[in-house]
Write an enzyme that holds these catalytic residues in place. Structure first.
Site, PDB file in Angstrom:
ATOM      1  N   TRP A 119      -1.920  -2.821  -0.026  1.00 54.64           N
ATOM      2  CA  TRP A 119      -2.559  -3.934   0.902  1.00 54.64           C
ATOM      3  C   TRP A 119      -1.496  -3.846   2.043  1.00 54.64           C
ATOM      4  CZ3 TRP A 119      -0.169  -8.246   2.702  1.00 54.64           C
ATOM      5  CH2 TRP A 119      -1.064  -9.178   3.494  1.00 54.64           C
ATOM      6  N   HIS A 120      -0.295  -3.698   1.436  1.00 61.82           N
ATOM      7  CA  HIS A 120       0.807  -3.817   2.525  1.00 61.82           C
ATOM      8  C   HIS A 120       0.985  -2.698   3.470  1.00 61.82           C
ATOM      9  CE1 HIS A 120       2.264  -6.997  -0.069  1.00 61.82           C
ATOM     10  NE2 HIS A 120       2.982  -7.550   0.988  1.00 61.82           N
ATOM     11  N   GLY A 121       0.708  -1.514   3.118  1.00 62.80           N
ATOM     12  CA  GLY A 121       0.631  -0.350   4.068  1.00 62.80           C
ATOM     13  C   GLY A 121       0.159   0.608   3.140  1.00 62.80           C
TER      14      GLY A 121
END
Lengths: 279, 485
Positions: free
Chosen positions: B339-341
């Site tokens: 989700w962060h990247g």
């Protein structure tokens, strides 16, 4: 709210006292960004007789912030001469009588748009700090604490070395090198800005400062750039790097001059200017 | 637009004046205030790049239509169609995220794509805040389908004006600028009941001032000053630094990322309170944690809660046996990492956190909950392990790829110089985070002492000092780290 106001006021009082202790100016702080903006802020008004535009290499030469009132140190830590030159041509820093352009790092700096330093120096906060010293970049509490811990003494007198204006020698065996597109753009930037500066009546000197070693390509790039600029705008070239014996200078690391040597280099530049003026 | 910019200050002042204008107390006060906040949010988001508004509009309209249908079928008791619309809406949200955030990741794994296509896709930056507003959208869909949001949703039942009002409120929830770009991830069931006309006299000023001063201090003074030095951990400066600098800067980065994100969250909380909305806290002194499990109860709490409610529990949570629990924990953290990247380094970060959570669950499976009798030395050891594990894993956030992380560890073995500014900055600005957590420890363990301090004259004086430092000692302006997610 009263407590917040009292806390704020006490801090302003302490900051004023500390700043007074520093004679209303600090030199190098812990932040390259703010040290540079602080130098620009101190140098902005009034116009200096001599200004030095370059990187942290010329940033070590003592200027107005160290008590040399006729010298504006416009060295940009982590930047290049183009930052200060741009600010002079835009009128954010008053045009000096003489501008010494550091050639060592001319190949660095921005090619598109403006650097963050130039943007910041054109912002409102920079102007506010210029008018209200306690909000200036040299009055940052952390910069004062760092300067106090660093205790880098400024040498007020320097010995000048005999140097003469030089011709740029471009080593012939390095002709295989070529400018990249970015390097060409950067050179065009210098050409544009120097044209404006000469139009404002500023006398230009381009100089290589005593500093660390360069790669073959960087050396070629620097000399070739100097040659093109000198060809376009007649100006004096001082090769301080070659003409001042390295063993007569002290460095804090492999690149930056120690305080006494920085004052010696300043004395050398001043003597060279006097010689040029007397001709 | 950044919270720490002059443009934002102007927008905020204009919005506040209009939001609490005298006529906002009238019959149409709520509609006026919601519209003012909506327009301000659109300006806030589209300021740098108005093209981004297109995608946000697609998300907003898509989620609004789906929500309206879900409510309609829920009232009619047609659960099949409710499930159908939930699936459709979740797919729409994940599709937006997949195309605009994960396309570069997947493109890199497809050898048949022309290299220039892959390069062009990988060079396209994902729209700011897409992960956050997508999660808001999913939260709204699921909360409505579960029947946890009802009051405002009643407006969706009739057509015409009332439908438009419902859509307006949904848009407001998705776009409200304090939470739009980087959270906190406020769930629909927390936000919707708060949508109402607000009065200037109801603003909780002490809460607002505390949140804003502390938030701006953490961001502008601590994080931004540290950021100038921690840049040294990236090439080409990495090989100039000595091992001690590298270690110190890694600690510095750990402090920076906390100050940056916690600062942002506090500013968001303070701004929301200024407009009469209460956001959940996002950080609860995370560096006091004595285990990774505890860390995730204290760090980015709104994300942890979102992942728990909308992923971990639907996956079965801990109700389907031990093995499945470990798998669920790992899956949630792996996806939380992604989700962060859209990069392997984030997958590695999430996976390792998942592994730590699994190991801790296994090792302490026989320990009772809220075991207060734990000896102090075990807490200290737990704290050392947690802080260092978390800090080392932050390298994945800072470094551009796994190669550079490996390069960092190799450089630790190469002797080098010890730089003054690095040491000074890390100690001076990092200590602010240490002091903040020390206060947190007092709050949790010396409740009487903290109660005497809270609201006292000394506390106000400290806020005065922080305000002074914001004005005189902010670092070079930087974007928020979590904007990239």
């Amino acid at each position: 709210m009263i407590g917040i106001g009292i806390g704020f006021a006490v801090c302003i009082g302490l900051q004023s006292l500390a700043y007074f202790g520093f004679n209303w100016k600090t030199g190098k702080g812990e932040s390259n960004y703010f040290s540079t903006l602080g130098r620009f802020q101190v140098a902005a008004h009034p116009a200096a007789r001599v200004a030095l535009a370059g990187s942290s290499i010329s940033g070590r030469i003592p200027g107005r912030e160290a008590g040399f009132h006729d010298i504006a140190n416009l060295g940009a830590d982590g930047g290049a001469a183009i930052d200060a030159i741009t600010l002079i041509t835009r009128g954010k820093i008053e045009t000096p009588e003489w501008l010494i352009i550091e050639a060592n790092t001319m190949h660095g700096g921005v090619t598109e748009g403006e650097s963050t330093l130039v943007k910041a120096a054109q912002g409102a906060w920079f102007s506010v700090g210029g008018k209200l010293p306690l909000l200036g970049h040299t009055a940052r509490p952390s910069a004062m604490l760092y300067a106090a811990l660093l205790r880098r003494p400024v040498a007020l007198t320097g010995e000048d070395f005999p140097v003469t204006p030089d011709r740029v020698g471009i080593p012939q065996n390095k002709n295989a090198f070529r400018f990249t597109d970015d390097e060409k753009k950067r050179l065009r930037q210098y050409e544009r800005e120097l044209g404006v500066l000469q139009g404002k009546g500023c006398k230009l000197i381009i100089a290589t400062f005593p500093a660390g070693d360069m790669t073959e390509r960087e050396d070629w790039l620097m000399r070739k750039s100097i040659a093109e600029l000198v060809h376009r705008y007649p100006m004096t070239y001082l090769d301080l790097k070659q003409q001042i014996p390295r063993d007569r200078l002290l460095f804090t690391d492999s690149v930056h001059l120690a305080p006494k040597s920085a004052t010696d280099v300043l004395a050398t530049i001043k003597a060279a200017i006097r010689r040029i003026e007397s001709k | 637009m950044l919270f720490n910019s002059w443009e934002f200050l102007c927008l905020l002042l204009v919005t506040l004046v209009l939001y609490y204008a005298p006529w906002s107390a009238g019959r149409h006060g709520k509609a006026w205030q919601v519209m003012v906040a909506l327009i301000a949010s659109v300006v806030f988001y589209g300021w740098e790049d108005p093209k981004l508004l297109g995608l946000l509009a697609v998300s907003c309209v898509g989620n609004s239509v789906a929500t309206a249908r879900i409510i309609l079928y829920k009232v009619r008791g047609d659960e099949t169609r409710v499930r159908h619309w939930v699936k459709l809406a979740v797919i729409l949200n994940l599709l937006l995220l997949g195309v605009f955030k994960y396309a570069p990741f997947f493109a890199g794994m497809m050898p048949f794509l022309p290299a220039e296509w892959v390069k062009a896709i990988q060079e396209t930056a994902p729209p700011i805040g897409i992960s956050f507003y997508t999660f808001h959208g999913i939260s709204m869909i699921v909360d409505v389908a579960r029947g946890e949001v009802t009051r405002e949703s009643d407006a969706m039942l009739s057509r015409g004006t009332r439908f438009a009002k419902g859509v307006r409120d949904i848009g407001f929830y998705l776009l409200f600028f304090p939470q739009l770009v980087a959270g906190p991830i406020v769930k629909a069931k927390q936000f919707w009941p708060q949508i109402a006309a607000k009065r200037w006299s109801d603003i909780p000023w002490i809460h607002v001032i505390r949140s804003l001063i502390l938030g701006f201090f953490l961001k502008m003074v601590v994080a931004d000053n540290l950021a100038e030095q921690t840049l040294g951990l990236t090439k080409p400066w990495l090989n100039v630094l000595g091992p001690l600098d590298l270690i110190l800067l890694l600690y510095g980065y750990s402090m920076q990322i906390f100050a940056d994100f916690a600062g942002y969250s506090l500013i968001a909380i303070g701004l929301a309170a200024l407009f009469g909305y209460e956001f959940p806290i996002n950080f609860n002194f995370p560096y006091l944690s004595t285990s990774i499990t505890e860390f995730w109860r204290r760090w980015h709490m709104s994300l942890s809660a979102w992942l728990r409610d909308y992923l971990y529990i639907p996956l079965g949570g801990n109700r389907k046996g031990e093995m499945r629990t470990y798998l669920n924990l790992f899956l949630v953290m792996f996806l939380g990492g992604l989700w962060h990247g859209a990069e392997w380094k984030f997958a590695l970060w999430g996976s390792l956190h998942g592994v730590f959570l699994g190991i801790e669950r296994f090792c302490f499976r026989n320990q009772k909950k809220n075991d207060q009798a734990r000896p102090a030395w075990r807490s200290v050891l737990g704290w050392i392990y947690t802080f260092h594990a978390v800090t080392i894993l932050w390298l994945t956030f800072l470094m551009p790829d796994l190669n550079q992380i490996a390069y960092y560890f190799r450089e630790l073995l190469v002797p080098g110089r010890f730089l003054g500014p690095t040491v000074f900055t890390t100690i001076v600005f990092g200590s602010a985070v240490v002091v903040y957590h020390a206060l947190g420890w007092i709050r949790e363990n010396r409740k009487e002492t903290f109660a005497r301090f809270r609201g006292s004259f000394s506390e106000a004086v400290i806020y005065g000092v922080l305000l002074f430092l914001i004005l005189t000692n902010s670092g070079p302006p930087q974007g928020f780290i979590y904007f990239q997610f």
